[in-house]
Design a protein around this motif. Sequence first.
Motif, PDB file in Angstrom:
ATOM      1  N   SER A 125      62.259  56.751 113.722  1.00 12.83           N
ATOM      2  CA  SER A 125      63.266  57.816 113.757  1.00 12.83           C
ATOM      3  C   SER A 125      64.075  57.927 112.476  1.00 12.83           C
ATOM      4  O   SER A 125      65.105  58.592 112.447  1.00 12.83           O
ATOM      5  N   ALA A 126      63.618  57.287 111.404  1.00 11.77           N
ATOM      6  CA  ALA A 126      64.394  57.251 110.160  1.00 11.77           C
ATOM      7  C   ALA A 126      64.544  58.646 109.549  1.00 11.77           C
ATOM      8  O   ALA A 126      63.605  59.443 109.570  1.00 11.77           O
ATOM      9  N   HIS A 156      68.069  45.938 105.527  1.00 14.64           N
ATOM     10  CA  HIS A 156      67.662  47.085 106.327  1.00 14.64           C
ATOM     11  C   HIS A 156      66.396  46.731 107.105  1.00 14.64           C
ATOM     12  O   HIS A 156      65.486  46.095 106.577  1.00 14.64           O
ATOM     13  N   ASN A 159      61.354  49.396 109.208  1.00 13.67           N
ATOM     14  CA  ASN A 159      60.801  50.277 110.238  1.00 13.67           C
ATOM     15  C   ASN A 159      59.353  50.670 109.964  1.00 13.67           C
ATOM     16  O   ASN A 159      58.559  50.821 110.893  1.00 13.67           O
ATOM     17  N   PRO A 179      71.261  47.771 113.662  1.00 10.27           N
ATOM     18  CA  PRO A 179      70.915  49.184 113.465  1.00 10.27           C
ATOM     19  C   PRO A 179      71.983  50.175 113.896  1.00 10.27           C
ATOM     20  O   PRO A 179      71.934  51.337 113.483  1.00 10.27           O
ATOM     21  N   LEU A 180      72.935  49.755 114.705  1.00  6.36           N
ATOM     22  CA  LEU A 180      74.040  50.666 115.034  1.00  6.36           C
ATOM     23  C   LEU A 180      74.924  50.922 113.821  1.00  6.36           C
ATOM     24  O   LEU A 180      75.703  51.879 113.819  1.00  6.36           O
ATOM     25  N   THR A 181      74.815  50.086 112.806  1.00  3.17           N
ATOM     26  CA  THR A 181      75.736  50.147 111.670  1.00  3.17           C
ATOM     27  C   THR A 181      75.070  50.474 110.339  1.00  3.17           C
ATOM     28  O   THR A 181      75.769  50.572 109.331  1.00  3.17           O
ATOM     29  N   TYR A 183      71.336  52.212 108.152  1.00  7.79           N
ATOM     30  CA  TYR A 183      69.991  52.779 108.040  1.00  7.79           C
ATOM     31  C   TYR A 183      68.961  51.667 108.241  1.00  7.79           C
ATOM     32  O   TYR A 183      69.187  50.544 107.791  1.00  7.79           O
ATOM     33  N   GLY A 185      68.427  52.581 111.491  1.00  6.54           N
ATOM     34  CA  GLY A 185      68.790  52.788 112.884  1.00  6.54           C
ATOM     35  C   GLY A 185      67.772  52.274 113.882  1.00  6.54           C
ATOM     36  O   GLY A 185      67.823  52.611 115.065  1.00  6.54           O
ATOM     37  N   THR A 186      66.850  51.455 113.416  1.00  6.52           N
ATOM     38  CA  THR A 186      65.848  50.835 114.288  1.00  6.52           C
ATOM     39  C   THR A 186      65.915  49.324 114.107  1.00  6.52           C
ATOM     40  O   THR A 186      66.611  48.818 113.233  1.00  6.52           O
ATOM     41  N   TYR A 188      65.936  47.020 117.148  1.00  7.74           N
ATOM     42  CA  TYR A 188      66.635  46.408 118.279  1.00  7.74           C
ATOM     43  C   TYR A 188      65.793  45.282 118.882  1.00  7.74           C
ATOM     44  O   TYR A 188      64.557  45.287 118.758  1.00  7.74           O
TER      45      TYR A 188
END
Length: 336
Positions: A125-126, A156, A159, A179-181, A183, A185-186, A188
Motif C-alpha cells: 500500500s506504499a 523503514h 515492503n 508503521p503507524l508512525t 513510511y 505504513g506496512t 505489522y
Amino acid sequence: MLVYFSEVFKGHVPPYRHPEAPDRLDFLIEGAREAGADIKEPRMREDVWQLVESVHDRSYVELVRRLCRKGDVQIDGDTYVSAGTCDAAALAVSAVVDAVDRKETALVAARPPGHHAGFAGRALSAPSQGFCIFNTAAIGALYVGEGAAVVDIDVHHGNGTQEILYDRDLLYISTHQHPLTLYPGTGYPEEVGVGRGEGYNVNVPLPPRTGDDLYAKAVDEVVVPVLKQYGPRLIIISLGWDAHREDPLADMNLTLKSYLYVFDAVLRLQKPTIFLLEGGYNRGVIKRGTKALVRLVDAGEFAPGESQTSTDGHTAKRYEEVMREVKSHVGRYWRL
C-alpha cells in the motif's frame, strides 16, 4: 572485509536536491578505507537482466529502461531515474549475486537502494517506491534459494522484499520504526506470510524513540532465536543506517551500538553474510558505521564509539505492548 564498490553506482543522479544522493557512497568508502577494507570493483554479469526479471514484472523493468534512456525522470514524488540509473542498478544486482557466489562476508556499497521495490515498482500500500528501483536483496535471496535469509534493519519496513518473498519459505525478518508512525505504513506483526511462506515473514515494529537497551532485547528475544531455528545457508542484511538517532528522516533513538549488536549476533552464526546498503542519510553516521562494521568483521572489534541510549518509560511501555503482539504471532511458528 571485501567491499564491492564502483563509481558506476554514483551515476544514479537526482535531478534535484535529494537525501539519497551519490555522495553517500563517498562517506561509506572513506570509512571502509580507514578501517582497511579491501575494495573490489564489481563486474556486470551477462545474465543481469534475466536476474532482474526473475523478480520484477517485465513491463516494469522495460519501463525503467525506457526512462533511463530519457534521463532525469521522476517515477513518483520520492523516486527518480537518471541516465545512469540502469547501469547502477544492474551493477548492484551483479555485485550481490557475485558476493553470493563467493560465499563470504562482504559489503555491497551500491545504490540505488532496493528494499521498497516490489514486483512492479510500488509495493503493497506504499504511496511511492521510496527511492528504490530494483530489489537487490530479494534478487539475491531468490538466487540463493533454499536456506536464504534476509535481515532488514533499515528504519523503514522493506515492503518490497516482503511482497516478493511473502509466499516463499525463505526467511525475512525486519526491525523497523512502527508503521503507524513512518513510511511505508506496512510491517505489522500479523503479516506472517501465506502459503509456503506462512511463518517465514517476521516483522518487529518498534515505537519511535526506542533506545539501544530495548533494541538489543528485541534482537535477543526474536531475531536471533528465529535465525537459529531457521538455520540459514546465507544471510543478506538490508543495511539502512537510518535507525540511528542522528538520521534526519526517522525518529529512533539508536546508536552504532545497536547496529554492532545485531551485526555481531548474526556473524556469530558463522554463515556467509552480505551487507547490502539501503537507506541512511546522515553522512557522518554512514562513515562511522561502515568503519565500525569493517573492524568488527575483520578484527572482532566491538567499538561503536557512542554511549548506549536508554528508552524512556512511556516508550518502554509501548515497546512491551508491541512485543507481546510480535511474540503472539511469531511464536506460532518459532520457539521464543
